[in-house]
Structure formats: structure tokens, C-alpha cells
Design a protein around this motif. Structure first.
Motif, PDB file in Angstrom:
ATOM      1  N   THR A   1     -30.879  66.046  82.210  1.00 51.08           N
ATOM      2  CA  THR A   1     -30.558  66.256  80.792  1.00 51.08           C
ATOM      3  C   THR A   1     -31.816  66.301  79.925  1.00 51.08           C
ATOM      4  OG1 THR A   1     -28.376  65.294  81.085  1.00 51.08           O
ATOM      5  CG2 THR A   1     -29.222  65.393  78.833  1.00 51.08           C
TER       6      THR A   1
ATOM      7  N   LYS B   1     -33.427  69.603  80.615  1.00 57.09           N
ATOM      8  CA  LYS B   1     -32.654  70.678  79.994  1.00 57.09           C
ATOM      9  C   LYS B   1     -32.905  70.723  78.490  1.00 57.09           C
ATOM     10  CE  LYS B   1     -28.222  70.079  79.674  1.00 57.09           C
ATOM     11  NZ  LYS B   1     -26.779  69.984  79.929  1.00 57.09           N
ATOM     12  N   ASN B   2     -33.001  69.556  77.865  1.00 52.75           N
ATOM     13  CA  ASN B   2     -33.270  69.515  76.426  1.00 52.75           C
ATOM     14  C   ASN B   2     -34.666  70.025  76.100  1.00 52.75           C
ATOM     15  OD1 ASN B   2     -30.733  68.431  75.964  1.00 52.75           O
ATOM     16  ND2 ASN B   2     -31.467  66.327  75.950  1.00 52.75           N
TER      17      ASN B   2
ATOM     18  N   GLU C   1     -23.805  66.423  86.541  1.00 56.04           N
ATOM     19  CA  GLU C   1     -23.228  66.018  85.260  1.00 56.04           C
ATOM     20  C   GLU C   1     -21.703  66.086  85.300  1.00 56.04           C
ATOM     21  OE1 GLU C   1     -25.015  68.382  82.199  1.00 56.04           O
ATOM     22  OE2 GLU C   1     -26.945  67.361  82.370  1.00 56.04           O
TER      23      GLU C   1
END
Length: 124
Positions: free
Chosen positions: A54, A57-58, A77
Motif C-alpha cells: 500500500t 502503491k501510494n 489486500e
């Protein structure tokens, strides 16, 4: 406008690093491309399970989500979310639910490409 170019920079850098690693594995190991693809999906699952996908990805956006590492991270996820809501049954349903849209899109677009374009055998 500056943040847009910063997003492009990180997406290109992270996606490019994934490509570089794959190319090095192809050039300097005996791994086949199929095994490298599986390795990337598993790496995405591991990153997702450790909670590292995450933040990646951000930071990198499409640079992290488009390659197969993104598919693996999406599966991890999905499992985590489904286990939180459905318990142990989520281990089985989470990956299917999380990957359904991407898998369906790949199938539909592949089918449309097969209809619109005709393949020809390679000539030697």
C-alpha cells in the motif's frame, strides 16, 4: 502541477526498476520468463502481506500497480479485507473478489483483440 510531475517521476522510477530487475533475471539467471512472472506475483503477495504494498502503491501509482507485482499486492489486500469481514472463508473468496475486475477486463480485451485482428503464423 509540480505534484503531477513528481507522481510521474516515481511511477517511472519504480516501474522501471521492476523492469530492470526482470531483465537482469532474464539475462543472468536460468529462470524462464514464466517463472519470473510467477516470482513477481508472489513478491506482490509478500509485499501486500507485510503491509508494504500500500505505501508503495501510494508512492508510485501505476508504476507499482500495473506490473504483476500489483496483481499480487491486489490479491493480498483482497485476502486481508475478506478475512476481516468473513473470517477464514475470506482466504478463498478474497483473491477472487479482488482480482475479478482486472481479470475480466483482460479476458474481454483479449477476446476483442482476437475478433478484430487475425494472427498469422511466423514464417522462417
Amino acid at each position: 502541477m509540480g505534484t503531477f510531475f513528481l507522481h510521474l517521476f516515481w511511477a517511472g522510477l519504480v516501474g522501471g526498476l521492476f523492469c530492470l530487475i526482470a531483465q537482469l533475471l532474464i539475462d543472468y539467471t536460468a529462470l524462464t520468463p514464466a517463472r519470473i512472472l510467477v516470482l513477481y506475483v508472489v513478491a506482490g503477495v509478500v509485499l501486500g502481506a507485510l503491509g508494504l504494498f500500500t505505501p508503495l502503491k501510494n508512492l508510485a501509482g501505476a508504476g507499482a500497480t500495473v506490473p504483476l507485482i500489483g496483481f499480487g499486492g491486489n490479491i493480498a489486500e483482497g485476502v486481508r479485507d475478506a478475512v476481516d469481514t468473513s473470517g477464514l472463508l475470506g482466504v478463498m473468496t478474497g483473491p477472487l473478489t479482488a482480482a475479478a475486475a482486472g481479470t475480466t477486463a483482460a479476458l474481454v480485451f483479449s477476446y476483442l483483440a482476437a475478433i478484430l485482428f487475425s494472427s498469422k503464423p511466423k514464417t522462417q
